[in-house]
Write a protein that holds these residues in place. Structure first.
Motif, PDB file in Angstrom:
ATOM      1  N   THR A  63      43.928 -12.871  46.543  1.00 49.38           N
ATOM      2  CA  THR A  63      44.373 -12.775  47.939  1.00 49.38           C
ATOM      3  C   THR A  63      43.223 -12.232  48.772  1.00 49.38           C
ATOM      4  OG1 THR A  63      46.673 -12.404  47.295  1.00 49.38           O
ATOM      5  CG2 THR A  63      46.018 -11.742  49.528  1.00 49.38           C
ATOM      6  N   LEU A  64      42.853 -12.946  49.829  1.00 53.83           N
ATOM      7  CA  LEU A  64      41.825 -12.456  50.747  1.00 53.83           C
ATOM      8  C   LEU A  64      42.440 -11.409  51.661  1.00 53.83           C
ATOM      9  CD1 LEU A  64      40.017 -15.789  51.727  1.00 53.83           C
ATOM     10  CD2 LEU A  64      39.443 -14.154  49.908  1.00 53.83           C
ATOM     11  N   THR A  67      46.410 -17.237  67.635  1.00 50.21           N
ATOM     12  CA  THR A  67      46.574 -18.110  66.475  1.00 50.21           C
ATOM     13  C   THR A  67      45.549 -17.758  65.424  1.00 50.21           C
ATOM     14  OG1 THR A  67      45.107 -19.787  67.405  1.00 50.21           O
ATOM     15  CG2 THR A  67      47.456 -19.998  67.889  1.00 50.21           C
ATOM     16  N   ILE A  68      45.967 -17.849  64.136  1.00 54.24           N
ATOM     17  CA  ILE A  68      45.114 -17.517  62.999  1.00 54.24           C
ATOM     18  C   ILE A  68      44.966 -18.764  62.146  1.00 54.24           C
ATOM     19  CG2 ILE A  68      44.879 -16.090  60.931  1.00 54.24           C
ATOM     20  CD1 ILE A  68      46.597 -13.981  62.375  1.00 54.24           C
ATOM     21  N   LEU A  69      43.727 -19.085  61.747  1.00 61.56           N
ATOM     22  CA  LEU A  69      43.499 -20.272  60.933  1.00 61.56           C
ATOM     23  C   LEU A  69      42.345 -20.013  59.973  1.00 61.56           C
ATOM     24  CD1 LEU A  69      44.041 -23.256  60.269  1.00 61.56           C
ATOM     25  CD2 LEU A  69      42.325 -23.843  62.010  1.00 61.56           C
ATOM     26  N   TRP A  70      42.625 -20.304  58.685  1.00 62.05           N
ATOM     27  CA  TRP A  70      41.568 -20.248  57.663  1.00 62.05           C
ATOM     28  C   TRP A  70      41.115 -21.667  57.361  1.00 62.05           C
ATOM     29  CZ3 TRP A  70      39.340 -16.015  55.373  1.00 62.05           C
ATOM     30  CH2 TRP A  70      39.954 -14.775  55.576  1.00 62.05           C
ATOM     31  N   ASN A  75      47.545 -19.607  57.720  1.00 62.28           N
ATOM     32  CA  ASN A  75      47.734 -19.139  59.091  1.00 62.28           C
ATOM     33  C   ASN A  75      48.101 -17.664  59.143  1.00 62.28           C
ATOM     34  OD1 ASN A  75      49.048 -22.270  59.210  1.00 62.28           O
ATOM     35  ND2 ASN A  75      47.383 -21.752  60.599  1.00 62.28           N
ATOM     36  N   THR A  76      47.721 -16.921  58.094  1.00 63.15           N
ATOM     37  CA  THR A  76      47.935 -15.480  58.051  1.00 63.15           C
ATOM     38  C   THR A  76      46.600 -14.801  57.808  1.00 63.15           C
ATOM     39  OG1 THR A  76      48.289 -15.335  55.667  1.00 63.15           O
ATOM     40  CG2 THR A  76      50.201 -15.909  57.038  1.00 63.15           C
ATOM     41  N   LEU A  77      46.608 -13.488  57.889  1.00 65.72           N
ATOM     42  CA  LEU A  77      45.370 -12.735  57.621  1.00 65.72           C
ATOM     43  C   LEU A  77      45.129 -12.565  56.133  1.00 65.72           C
ATOM     44  CD1 LEU A  77      45.558  -9.926  60.359  1.00 65.72           C
ATOM     45  CD2 LEU A  77      44.063 -11.921  60.321  1.00 65.72           C
ATOM     46  N   THR A 107      36.444 -19.334  56.098  1.00 67.21           N
ATOM     47  CA  THR A 107      36.226 -18.904  57.482  1.00 67.21           C
ATOM     48  C   THR A 107      37.559 -18.609  58.136  1.00 67.21           C
ATOM     49  OG1 THR A 107      34.223 -20.251  57.675  1.00 67.21           O
ATOM     50  CG2 THR A 107      35.244 -19.535  59.722  1.00 67.21           C
ATOM     51  N   LEU A 108      37.661 -17.389  58.718  1.00 68.09           N
ATOM     52  CA  LEU A 108      38.845 -16.976  59.464  1.00 68.09           C
ATOM     53  C   LEU A 108      38.557 -17.151  60.947  1.00 68.09           C
ATOM     54  CD1 LEU A 108      41.573 -15.551  59.982  1.00 68.09           C
ATOM     55  CD2 LEU A 108      40.354 -13.370  59.744  1.00 68.09           C
ATOM     56  N   THR A 109      39.424 -17.869  61.653  1.00 66.06           N
ATOM     57  CA  THR A 109      39.271 -18.081  63.091  1.00 66.06           C
ATOM     58  C   THR A 109      40.522 -17.567  63.791  1.00 66.06           C
ATOM     59  OG1 THR A 109      37.899 -20.042  62.730  1.00 66.06           O
ATOM     60  CG2 THR A 109      38.880 -19.778  64.911  1.00 66.06           C
TER      61      THR A 109
END
Length: 625
Positions: free
Chosen positions: A340-341, A353-356, A368-370, A381-383
């Protein structure tokens, strides 16, 4: 004094000597006046002249008389101006005897009247000269006295100048006009004769002034200046909002101009300090399109349109501080197939919005989570994206993390302390390539095993690495149980007589050499004839190989040559013979390759004889007498 000789005596041939004292003249001595032609005297003095003609002589008196002094004096005159067009020269203070005459001359001037009086009238500037002349008797001596005077003239009209504190103003502003070049001024349409005027024109206006000089002259051309009046415009403060980033942000200050005013002709200058903006000086921001700022800073903008200028503020703002951090992840292995990152974000606005995304990896869940779950190595990459009001500013923040993957299978190897043992002996098996090991039909997971097989046996083992991965194939080794087999090798199989050769045995722990001492695995021998050597191999517990290993060392016979020195008569040929032998080949120093050579040249000769294994060089001499 010699100029008086004609009046003293007219006798031809007379000579004259001049004396200061009468006694010297009477005596006719040498105390004469040395330079009678340039004798200096204050006048009213008697000089004694000894006049001689042959043996006759006579003393005469010469009276030195000085005429009365003539002194011409001219008082300083006033200057000619536009209001004072002529002046009277005043030479009344001159000293001169009665009967004197007066004459005025001029260079560049003009005498209006009285050129032969002491007080002439002139109307132009220049230099004027007075000459006073008198004639004295006897002798009609003419004496003069002169004096010069310069009359200054200032009738030049002044040149009028006109400046303004501003020539470009905004309606309602006051301007100070300043004239120059004269003593008084005539302003067109304005009262007063001073050099300044304060005006507040409502529209563009031209002002005119004429100067009068201190000499009473008026400028021939008036001075003018035009004050351009601009009408006010509407301006307002502005803001620029940029997304947060660590360090400085690049702002294009000019992009805020439409917020400040919609007047197309307006100009903008940007300042860090309000005082500079108010002064409108040159301390502007040099590159406003690429201005660097950490944000939350006020810039002062001087907005100008013609003569109207305004100072407004430009607020440089940033969104809230947003930092994305990702904790160092575990390594994906055979034992840890997914992780788990762990990402964290400060001040992420609601609605963000969260996107890996990944390059070479794989997201199992939670893109779409942290805290997504991944099962492969790669760069992730986390955006985080959010839209900030006002202006619908879209801000994007990114962070990357590299996940390592270690699923490399270990490669196991297996070695033995001995490949062959006698019955009852033990051997140590050693595995390598892993951290733990699984032995077939043996207990324990260490890297070594001690075994004592009764018969020839094959052993196998698999390795497990630190990453939990197991070797793809086991390693195997076969331990042969039985008497050892002896082997022997030699450094050479064929030697020349007298050479040595090294014998090397293998296949056992120790060795029995037939006919040779020692039980090591090597022997150095020097056979004189072809000889066969043999050796037995002994195992660890003393069992002996059933048959010996053998090797034959062939000894090649020594090379024999019949070449001898030869004596012949001068000029006769001689034949040199190297001698024959089995497999002999020849190479003479002459280059010949035959057994014999014939020559009629005396000297030393050599030949190298070889039989394929051994070689020998023989030297001989051919003598002639």
């Amino acid at each position: 004094m010699t100029s008086a000789q004609a009046t003293i005596s007219t006798t031809p041939g007379a000579t004259f000597s001049y004396y200061v004292n009468q006694a010297d003249a009477n005596a006719g001595n040498t105390s004469t006046i040395a330079t009678p032609t340039t004798f200096s005297s204050a006048g009213n003095q008697t000089i004694y002249v000894l006049v001689k003609n042959g043996f006759c002589s006579k003393v005469a008196e010469l009276q030195l008389v000085k005429a009365p002094q003539i002194t011409a004096t001219i008082a300083a005159p006033t200057a000619l101006t536009c209001t004072n067009t002529q002046v009277t020269l005043n030479a009344s203070a001159s000293v001169y005897p009665a009967g004197s005459t007066f004459a005025w001359t001029t260079t560049g001037g003009n005498i209006v009247s009285g050129a032969n009086t002491l007080n002439p009238i002139v109307n132009t500037a220049g230099t004027y000269t007075l000459t006073i002349t008198n004639t004295y008797q006897p002798g009609s001596v003419v004496c003069t006295g002169t004096a010069n005077v310069t009359v200054l003239g200032d009738s030049t009209p002044p040149v009028t100048t006109l400046t303004a504190s501003k020539i470009l103003i905004c309606a309602g502003e006051t301007v100070t006009l300043t004239a120059g070049g004269g003593a008084t001024y005539t302003w067109t349409g304005l009262t007063g004769t001073g050099n300044t005027q304060t005006v507040t024109p409502a529209t563009t206006t031209t002002y005119t002034v004429t100067a009068q000089g201190a000499n009473g002259c008026t400028s021939t051309t008036p001075a003018t200046i035009t004050i351009e009046v601009s009408q006010p415009i509407t301006v307002q403060n502005a803001t620029l909002l940029k997304c947060y980033q660590q360090g400085n942000i690049t702002y294009d200050l000019t992009s805020a101009q439409p917020q400040m005013t919609n007047v197309a002709t307006a100009t903008f200058a940007y300042y860090l300090l309000q005082a500079d903006a108010n002064a409108g000086n040159g301390n502007t921001i040099a590159a406003p399109t690429t201005f660097q700022s950490a944000g939350n800073q006020t810039i002062y903008v001087l907005v100008k349109n013609g003569g109207c200028s305004y100072v407004v503020t430009l607020q440089l703002l940033t969104t809230a501080v947003t930092d994305l951090t990702i904790a160092a992840p575990q390594t994906i292995t055979c034992a840890v197939p997914q992780i788990t990152l762990n990402a964290a974000a400060s001040t992420v606005p609601v609605g963000s919005t969260i996107l890996w995304t990944t390059a070479g990896g794989n997201i199992v869940s939670g893109a779409n989570t942290l805290n997504p779950v991944v099962n492969a190595g790669g760069t992730y990459t986390l955006t985080v994206t959010n839209v900030t009001q006002p202006g619908n500013l879209t801000c994007t923040f990114t962070a990357t993390v590299n996940v390592l993957e270690d699923k490399v299978l270990p490669v196991v190897t297996l070695t033995s302390s001995f490949a062959q043992i006698c019955p009852g002996e033990s051997v140590t098996l050693t595995a390598a390539g892993g951290v733990t090991y699984t032995w077939a039909n043996l207990t324990g997971n260490g890297n070594t095993q001690v075994v004592s097989p009764a018969t020839t046996t094959t052993y196998s083992v698999t390795a497990t690495g630190a990453n939990g991965c197991v070797s793809a194939a086991p390693a195997t080794i076969t331990i042969i149980v039985g008497p050892p087999t002896a082997f022997i090798a030699a450094s050479k199989g064929k030697i020349c007589a007298g050479e040595s050769v090294t014998l090397t045995a293998s296949g056992g722990f120790t060795y029995n050499w037939t006919g040779l001492p020692g039980n090591g695995n090597t022997q150095v021998v020097t056979p004189t004839v072809t000889t066969t050597y043999e050796v037995f191999a002994l195992g660890g517990n003393g069992c002996v190989s059933t048959t010996p290993a053998k090797i034959t060392i062939e000894v090649v016979p020594a090379i024999v040559s019949t070449l001898a020195d030869i004596y012949v008569c001068a000029g006769d040929p001689a034949t040199l013979d190297a001698g024959a032998g089995p497999n002999y080949t020849y190479l003479w120093n002459t280059g010949a390759t035959t057994q014999t050579i014939t020559t009629n040249v005396p000297g030393s000769y050599s030949v190298e004889i070889s039989n394929g294994t051994c070689s020998k060089v023989v030297y001989r001499t051919d003598y002639q007498s």
